[in-house]
Design a protein around this motif. Structure first.
Motif, PDB file in Angstrom:
ATOM      1  N   LEU A   4       8.252   4.811  -6.997  1.00 29.68           N
ATOM      2  CA  LEU A   4       7.788   5.967  -7.780  1.00 29.68           C
ATOM      3  C   LEU A   4       8.980   6.799  -8.252  1.00 29.68           C
ATOM      4  O   LEU A   4       8.993   8.026  -8.124  1.00 29.68           O
ATOM      5  N   GLN A  12      -4.719  -2.027   2.319  1.00 31.59           N
ATOM      6  CA  GLN A  12      -4.140  -0.725   1.989  1.00 31.59           C
ATOM      7  C   GLN A  12      -2.909  -0.480   2.859  1.00 31.59           C
ATOM      8  O   GLN A  12      -2.913  -0.756   4.059  1.00 31.59           O
ATOM      9  N   PHE A  19       3.298   7.661   0.811  1.00 35.09           N
ATOM     10  CA  PHE A  19       2.561   6.972  -0.247  1.00 35.09           C
ATOM     11  C   PHE A  19       1.460   6.125   0.355  1.00 35.09           C
ATOM     12  O   PHE A  19       1.480   5.776   1.530  1.00 35.09           O
ATOM     13  N   TYR A  37      -0.573   2.508  -0.910  1.00 32.67           N
ATOM     14  CA  TYR A  37      -0.614   1.401  -1.879  1.00 32.67           C
ATOM     15  C   TYR A  37      -1.970   0.742  -1.741  1.00 32.67           C
ATOM     16  O   TYR A  37      -2.353   0.281  -0.657  1.00 32.67           O
ATOM     17  N   GLN A  85      -1.715  -0.458  -6.797  1.00 37.76           N
ATOM     18  CA  GLN A  85      -1.195   0.810  -7.281  1.00 37.76           C
ATOM     19  C   GLN A  85      -0.542   1.602  -6.149  1.00 37.76           C
ATOM     20  O   GLN A  85      -1.113   1.726  -5.059  1.00 37.76           O
ATOM     21  N   THR A 135       0.545   5.220  -4.897  1.00 38.09           N
ATOM     22  CA  THR A 135       0.203   6.612  -5.160  1.00 38.09           C
ATOM     23  C   THR A 135       0.917   7.513  -4.164  1.00 38.09           C
ATOM     24  O   THR A 135       0.859   7.286  -2.957  1.00 38.09           O
ATOM     25  N   GLU A 136       1.575   8.537  -4.669  1.00 34.83           N
ATOM     26  CA  GLU A 136       2.288   9.476  -3.810  1.00 34.83           C
ATOM     27  C   GLU A 136       1.308  10.465  -3.185  1.00 34.83           C
ATOM     28  O   GLU A 136       0.427  11.005  -3.864  1.00 34.83           O
TER      29      GLU A 136
END
Length: 400
Positions: A74, A89, A104, A106, A110, A112-113
């Motif tokens: 990111l 996940q 984060f 995942y 994707q 995501t922070e």
């Protein structure tokens, strides 16, 4: 040599010279045929030999057991994956350009922070199959706060002014960890702390779905040993001759992995990975170096962690059926990756951790099992059969 009858007109001439010339011509033709046959056989044998020599490379490729995914950063500097659930996940950390460390998740390809949950440095520890995340975050005055993250909301676990590490979570949302201020282990369930009776002088690292807890605790001899706790009963896992041990992860079968340790020649601790199963602690060894540590175990008894290799560098390992294997040997040899630390494994065999990617950066990775591509057995038989066939043809031609 076969005999040839000369035409009548040559016999009538009675010239020896004609007979000699014909015989020489016949011999020359036979020799040329033999030489051509030998050269063809040699060339064909070289071709088959080259084919056979290529088989080890094909067999090596057949040993590839994982594909690798770089989880990215990111736009940060580096990343590390800490844990993975059975849905695939993943939770981990990203080190930003500003020097902060963010969490984060995942999921479905994707990254995501999640931010820092009000602190300046965060470390998620585990994620359960409901997507609940636990871990800890440092605030601006270096107090550590345990947290439980559920559906976008983070709850602070701990006591004001005390440093609390939340280390493990099961699929019921029960969290275990350590209060470093009081040196106590804790169990947090349904929003309250639960007294286990073994909280004092202990640290809790993980809890399984049956409520079994592992970590370390102080025993009567004054040493801190790994333990298993369930239904009011505590079991000392031992140290394999070391001065202490830690239980790091426990699966739903009750198997525990972690490390035992002792003082080395330089008065620093030397750590070695262990597996505890049915009352027996087994040392897992190393990949040729001096240290190892087991980080996680799935319900199939497969273990991951890291170990020193001969030059002292850490390499991620996979352990199953009594064998420790360098994970770098189970990915494509030309991937460009160096896998350093394996931190988590789920029941599908997916593995997460951190390593050096082909560009030379520290990155979080995901390893996903792939079906091996076997070398067809008939291929080798075909090669050896053809080689034998050429040998038969060559021997046949020698009889001409």
């Amino acid at each position: 040599m076969r005999h040839f009858s000369l035409p009548y007109d040559l016999q009538d001439q009675g010239k020896k010279h004609g007979t000699i010339v014909i015989n020489q011509s016949i011999n020359q033709s036979i020799n040329q045929s033999i030489n051509q046959s030998i050269n063809q056989s040699i060339n064909q044998s070289k071709l088959i030999l080259a084919l056979l020599l290529s088989l080890p490379a094909l067999n090596a490729q057949a040993e590839v057991r994982y594909s690798i995914t770089d989880l990215g950063t990111l736009d940060g500097l580096s990343s590390s994956a800490k844990a993975i659930n059975d849905l695939g996940q993943i939770v981990g950390t990203v080190d930003t350009i500003s020097g902060a460390r963010n969490a984060f998740i995942y999921s479905n390809g994707q990254l995501t922070e999640l931010g820092q949950f009000g602190g300046i440095d965060i470390s998620p520890s585990k994620i359960n199959n409901s997507g609940q995340i636990t871990g800890y975050v440092f605030d601006s005055i270096d107090i550590v706060h345990g947290f439980l993250y559920t559906n976008g909301q983070s709850v602070d676990i701990g006591v004001s002014g005390q440093s609390v590490f939340a280390n493990g979570i099961n699929n019921h949302g029960q969290v275990v960890g350590t209060d470093l201020t009081t040196v106590d282990g804790f169990l947090y369930a349904n929003g309250v702390f639960v007294n286990t009776g073994i909280n004092t002088n202990a640290g809790f690292f993980d809890i399984n779905d049956n409520g079994q807890i592992t970590g370390y605790m102080k025993f009567a001899n004054g040493e801190y040993h790994a333990f298993s706790y369930a239904n009011g009963q505590t079991v000392d896992l031992g140290t394999l001759g070391g001065t202490g041990s830690n239980g790091r992860d426990i699966n739903n079968v009750g198997q525990i992995v972690g490390d035992f340790y002792w003082y080395g020649d330089d008065f620093n601790f030397v750590h070695r990975a262990f597996l505890w199963d049915n009352g027996v602690m087994t040392g897992l060894g190393t990949l040729g170096g001096d240290f190892s540590n087991a980080s996680a175990i799935n319900d199939n008894g497969e273990v991951v962690g890291y170990s020193g290799i001969s030059n002292g560098d850490p390499h991620a390992f996979f352990y199953s059926n009594g064998v420790m294997t360098d994970l770098n040997t189970l990915i494509a040899f030309d991937s460009g990756w160096v896998l350093r630390f394996a931190n988590g494994i789920n029941n599908s065999g997916q593995i997460v951790g951190s390593g050096i990617n082909p560009e030379g950066f520290s990155r979080a990775f995901l390893l996903t099992p792939v079906a091996a591509v076997p070398v067809p057995g008939g291929f080798l038989l075909m090669g050896t059969g053809l080689l034998g066939l050429f040998g038969v043809k060559r021997n046949t031609r020698k009889l001409v």
